[in-house]
Design a protein around this motif. Structure first.
Motif, PDB file in Angstrom:
ATOM      1  N   GLY A   6      26.294 -16.514   9.042  1.00  0.00           N
ATOM      2  CA  GLY A   6      25.512 -16.390   7.813  1.00  0.00           C
ATOM      3  C   GLY A   6      26.246 -16.919   6.591  1.00  0.00           C
ATOM      4  O   GLY A   6      27.407 -17.309   6.649  1.00  0.00           O
ATOM      5  N   THR A   7      25.509 -16.931   5.484  1.00  0.00           N
ATOM      6  CA  THR A   7      26.081 -17.362   4.210  1.00  0.00           C
ATOM      7  C   THR A   7      25.839 -16.275   3.176  1.00  0.00           C
ATOM      8  O   THR A   7      24.880 -15.505   3.271  1.00  0.00           O
ATOM      9  CB  THR A   7      25.454 -18.680   3.708  1.00  0.00           C
ATOM     10  N   GLY A   8      26.702 -16.228   2.200  1.00  0.00           N
ATOM     11  CA  GLY A   8      26.549 -15.206   1.178  1.00  0.00           C
ATOM     12  C   GLY A   8      27.508 -15.395   0.025  1.00  0.00           C
ATOM     13  O   GLY A   8      28.079 -16.472  -0.161  1.00  0.00           O
ATOM     14  N   GLU A   9      27.669 -14.326  -0.727  1.00  0.00           N
ATOM     15  CA  GLU A   9      28.591 -14.275  -1.855  1.00  0.00           C
ATOM     16  C   GLU A   9      29.328 -12.950  -1.797  1.00  0.00           C
ATOM     17  O   GLU A   9      28.772 -11.942  -1.370  1.00  0.00           O
ATOM     18  CB  GLU A   9      27.838 -14.337  -3.186  1.00  0.00           C
ATOM     19  N   ALA A  10      30.568 -12.972  -2.239  1.00  0.00           N
ATOM     20  CA  ALA A  10      31.361 -11.754  -2.332  1.00  0.00           C
ATOM     21  C   ALA A  10      31.818 -11.590  -3.777  1.00  0.00           C
ATOM     22  O   ALA A  10      32.083 -12.570  -4.467  1.00  0.00           O
ATOM     23  CB  ALA A  10      32.566 -11.833  -1.410  1.00  0.00           C
ATOM     24  N   TRP A  11      31.879 -10.344  -4.221  1.00  0.00           N
ATOM     25  CA  TRP A  11      32.413 -10.076  -5.557  1.00  0.00           C
ATOM     26  C   TRP A  11      33.499  -9.012  -5.423  1.00  0.00           C
ATOM     27  O   TRP A  11      33.485  -8.195  -4.515  1.00  0.00           O
ATOM     28  CB  TRP A  11      31.325  -9.635  -6.547  1.00  0.00           C
ATOM     29  N   VAL A  12      34.465  -9.079  -6.335  1.00  0.00           N
ATOM     30  CA  VAL A  12      35.562  -8.123  -6.371  1.00  0.00           C
ATOM     31  C   VAL A  12      35.713  -7.662  -7.812  1.00  0.00           C
ATOM     32  O   VAL A  12      35.794  -8.486  -8.735  1.00  0.00           O
ATOM     33  CB  VAL A  12      36.878  -8.756  -5.873  1.00  0.00           C
ATOM     34  N   GLU A  13      35.721  -6.354  -8.002  1.00  0.00           N
ATOM     35  CA  GLU A  13      35.864  -5.790  -9.344  1.00  0.00           C
ATOM     36  C   GLU A  13      37.121  -6.352 -10.008  1.00  0.00           C
ATOM     37  O   GLU A  13      38.184  -6.441  -9.395  1.00  0.00           O
ATOM     38  CB  GLU A  13      35.959  -4.269  -9.246  1.00  0.00           C
ATOM     39  N   GLY A  14      36.957  -6.783 -11.258  1.00  0.00           N
ATOM     40  CA  GLY A  14      38.075  -7.324 -12.018  1.00  0.00           C
ATOM     41  C   GLY A  14      38.226  -8.829 -11.917  1.00  0.00           C
ATOM     42  O   GLY A  14      39.026  -9.419 -12.631  1.00  0.00           O
TER      43      GLY A  14
END
Length: 66
Positions: A6-14
């Motif tokens: 699959g494809t996606g996006e990841a986010w990390v606080e800061g």
């Protein structure tokens, strides 16, 4: 965390912005920092994660969903 399918996006606080993910991408996430994933394609996003600690902590923060 390594993306298997699959494809996606990841986010990390800061951190500013998101990181595009696709099969073969590996992310190293700092401990005790909020992070999340979002599917951007039509297939499920399947990941494989290895945790350094024997205790896996999963907290949900729906107010952070984007």
């Amino acid at each position: 965390v390594t993306v298997i399918e699959g494809t996606g996006e990841a986010w990390v606080e800061g951190q500013v912005g998101v990181t595009p993910t696709h099969p073969g991408v590996t992310l190293i996430l700092p401990p005790n920092v909020k992070h999340g994933f979002r599917v951007t394609g039509t297939a499920q996003l399947k990941t494989y994660g290895i945790h350094a600690s024997p205790d896996r902590v999963v907290d949900r923060f729906p107010e952070d969903d984007k």
